[in-house]
Design a protein around this motif. Structure first.
Motif, short mmCIF file in Angstrom:
data_model
loop_
_atom_site.label_atom_id
_atom_site.label_comp_id
_atom_site.label_asym_id
_atom_site.label_seq_id
_atom_site.Cartn_x
_atom_site.Cartn_y
_atom_site.Cartn_z
N ALA A 1 0.83 -1.21 0.00
CA ALA A 1 0.00 0.00 0.00
C ALA A 1 0.86 1.26 0.00
O ALA A 1 0.53 2.25 -0.65
CB ALA A 1 -0.93 -0.01 1.21
N ALA A 2 1.98 1.23 0.73
CA ALA A 2 2.89 2.38 0.73
C ALA A 2 3.46 2.64 -0.65
O ALA A 2 3.76 3.79 -1.01
CB ALA A 2 4.02 2.16 1.74
N LEU A 3 3.57 1.59 -1.45
CA LEU A 3 4.13 1.73 -2.80
C LEU A 3 3.19 2.50 -3.75
O LEU A 3 3.62 2.91 -4.82
CB LEU A 3 4.45 0.36 -3.40
CG LEU A 3 5.59 -0.41 -2.74
CD1 LEU A 3 5.79 -1.75 -3.43
CD2 LEU A 3 6.88 0.40 -2.76
N THR B 1 8.63 11.88 3.16
CA THR B 1 7.76 10.91 2.51
C THR B 1 7.69 9.59 3.27
O THR B 1 6.77 8.80 3.06
CB THR B 1 8.21 10.64 1.06
OG1 THR B 1 9.58 10.23 1.06
CG2 THR B 1 8.06 11.88 0.21
N ALA B 2 8.67 9.34 4.15
CA ALA B 2 8.58 8.16 5.01
C ALA B 2 7.36 8.26 5.93
O ALA B 2 6.64 7.28 6.15
CB ALA B 2 9.86 8.02 5.84
N ILE B 3 7.13 9.47 6.47
CA ILE B 3 5.92 9.68 7.29
C ILE B 3 4.68 9.65 6.41
O ILE B 3 3.67 9.01 6.74
CB ILE B 3 6.01 11.03 8.04
CG1 ILE B 3 7.05 10.96 9.15
CG2 ILE B 3 4.65 11.39 8.63
CD1 ILE B 3 7.13 12.19 10.01
N ALA C 1 10.53 14.20 -6.29
CA ALA C 1 9.79 13.06 -6.83
C ALA C 1 10.59 11.77 -6.69
O ALA C 1 10.04 10.71 -6.36
CB ALA C 1 9.45 13.32 -8.30
N LEU C 2 11.91 11.87 -6.93
CA LEU C 2 12.76 10.70 -6.77
C LEU C 2 12.76 10.22 -5.32
O LEU C 2 12.71 9.02 -5.04
CB LEU C 2 14.18 11.01 -7.22
CG LEU C 2 15.21 9.89 -7.08
CD1 LEU C 2 14.80 8.69 -7.92
CD2 LEU C 2 16.60 10.37 -7.48
N ALA C 3 12.78 11.17 -4.38
CA ALA C 3 12.76 10.81 -2.96
C ALA C 3 11.47 10.10 -2.58
O ALA C 3 11.45 9.25 -1.69
CB ALA C 3 12.96 12.07 -2.10
N ARG C 4 10.40 10.47 -3.25
CA ARG C 4 9.11 9.86 -2.95
C ARG C 4 8.98 8.42 -3.44
O ARG C 4 8.00 7.75 -3.14
CB ARG C 4 7.98 10.71 -3.55
CG ARG C 4 7.79 12.04 -2.86
CD ARG C 4 6.76 12.92 -3.54
NE ARG C 4 6.62 14.19 -2.86
CZ ARG C 4 5.82 14.39 -1.82
NH1 ARG C 4 5.10 13.40 -1.35
NH2 ARG C 4 5.75 15.58 -1.24
N PRO D 1 8.48 6.18 0.87
CA PRO D 1 7.42 5.31 1.40
C PRO D 1 7.82 3.84 1.39
O PRO D 1 7.40 3.08 2.27
CB PRO D 1 6.26 5.56 0.42
CG PRO D 1 6.54 6.88 -0.20
CD PRO D 1 8.04 6.97 -0.29
N ALA D 2 8.65 3.43 0.41
CA ALA D 2 9.01 2.02 0.29
C ALA D 2 9.86 1.55 1.47
O ALA D 2 9.56 0.53 2.10
CB ALA D 2 9.74 1.78 -1.02
#
Length: 391
Positions: A42-44, A221-223, A339-342, A346-347
């Motif tokens: 789901a995070a993906l 984006t981890a959060i 965008a690359l960080a995102r 999340p992954a």
């Protein structure tokens, strides 16, 4: 016409568009879960959009340098409408991923709108212009999650289709506003040169600033990618509850970004960027320690302060480092970095969440941010020094 009056239609259209995005953000992880996705998968969903945006954003920014800001905005808005309609009609998990990938590939609005700000503002007003755009984001992320929370229904019988339709309607309204009210800026019409990514990366100061921007976005984006499941795991919350917490964060962000111009003029971009990263570090620490639902307000408040301060100030630094001929290319590269960080953000957080527990991604993030603060201090000072030397 004053600079802020020229920006007002773009800010309005952006705010409406972000209302649509904010409407679906709280429901996306739960939507995927309803089709048997686990927390990592789901995070993906967030990573998929961002991976597509990473490849497309520099193209849209450079294209707007060549053919104009408004045409790119209109095309991006039209494709966003299609993406949300596809999301509303998704019947299997791969369609959720595909619709978000399509939205990412056509996400040219943000880099183009930031280049628009650079076109119509003087350098001394750049942060104020970026803040105006950021305030539109904050307002959008205030109203949008509220609409999502209202329209998704109960936790026992959620309705994921209605929020997607609302998002499509908002994107369509944004398209209409841009079509009627946004005027193509004069400055970029004389632009003949472009700055592709490889030239941006050859510039040492810009490359290091991009690396810092990437790292901070990786933590944020981890959060973003795991908050919904963290709230469900720790406190049994559902999409409606998550949406309401995001409304609170949006209010704080809008207030901060509405006054970001004054803050930057008083403190300078470098100090404001550093302050934002400090608040992000604080939000990670708080997240590992709270034991009750009310503590989530402290997390979301610190997170909103972090991004409300960091993003406009960093974007202002990028814009001031770029020449008038290369605003679209540089801003596109900056958006490509986020965008690359995102993609991995999340992954990695979803993987750590699934295998080591709900709090572990935030312990890891706090350690990384502690060291990142020193890198931010050094790199933003280098950027400020070049701006001052350029006069």
């Amino acid at each position: 016409m004053s600079e802020m009056k020229k920006l007002a239609p773009v800010a309005l259209a952006t705010g409406i568009s972000i209302i649509g995005l904010g409407t679906v953000i709280p429901i996306l992880p739960f939507y995927a879960k309803s089709m048997d996705a686990d927390a990592f998968t789901a995070a993906l969903v967030f990573s998929t959009f961002s991976a597509a945006a990473f490849f497309s954003t520099p193209f849209w920014g450079s294209l707007s340098d060549k053919i104009g800001r408004k045409p790119v905005m209109l095309l991006s808005a039209l494709c966003t409408v299609i993406a949300y309609l596809w999301l509303a009609h998704a019947s299997v998990l791969w369609e959720i991923f595909a619709s978000r990938a399509f939205a990412g590939f056509t996400a040219g609005w943000l880099a183009t709108s930031q280049a628009f700000v650079a076109d119509v503002t003087l350098q001394e007003n750049r942060a104020k212009g970026m803040g105006m755009l950021g305030a539109a984001f904050g307002i959008g992320f205030t109203i949008g999650p509220g609409l999502g929370a209202w329209s998704v229904g109960s936790i026992d019988n959620p309705d994921f289709t209605t929020p997607a339709y609302i998002a499509a309607a908002m994107a369509a309204l944004s398209l209409i506003v841009a079509l009627i009210f946004v005027k193509e800026p004069e400055r970029h019409r004389d632009i003949t040169a472009r700055m592709p990514m490889r030239r941006v990366l050859k510039d040492g100061v810009l490359a290091r600033l991009l690396a810092v921007y990437f790292a901070v976005s990786l933590m944020f984006t981890a959060i973003e990618g795991t908050f919904a499941f963290w709230a469900a795991d720790k406190f049994g919350l559902g999409p409606r509850d998550v949406g309401l917490y995001l409304v609170f964060a949006g209010v704080v962000t809008a207030i901060v970004q509405g006054g970001i111009g004054r803050i930057v003029r008083k403190r300078g971009e470098a100090k404001v960027v550093l302050l934002g990263v400090g608040f992000l570090f604080l939000s990670f620490l708080i997240m590992t320690q709270i034991t009750g639902e009310n503590g989530i307000y402290f997390v979301m408040g610190a997170l909103a302060l972090a991004m409300g301060l960091h993003n406009p100030a960093m974007q202002s630094l990028f814009s001031r480092l770029a020449s008038a001929q290369n605003q679209g290319g540089v801003m596109g590269a900056a958006q490509a970095a986020t965008a690359l960080a995102r993609v991995p953000g999340p992954a990695w957080a979803g993987f750590v969440f699934a295998h080591f527990g709900a709090d572990m991604p935030y312990y890891v993030g706090a350690v990384v941010l502690f060291f990142l603060i020193f890198a931010v201090l050094i790199v933003t000072r280098q950027a400020t020094k070049r701006i001052e030397e350029a006069g």
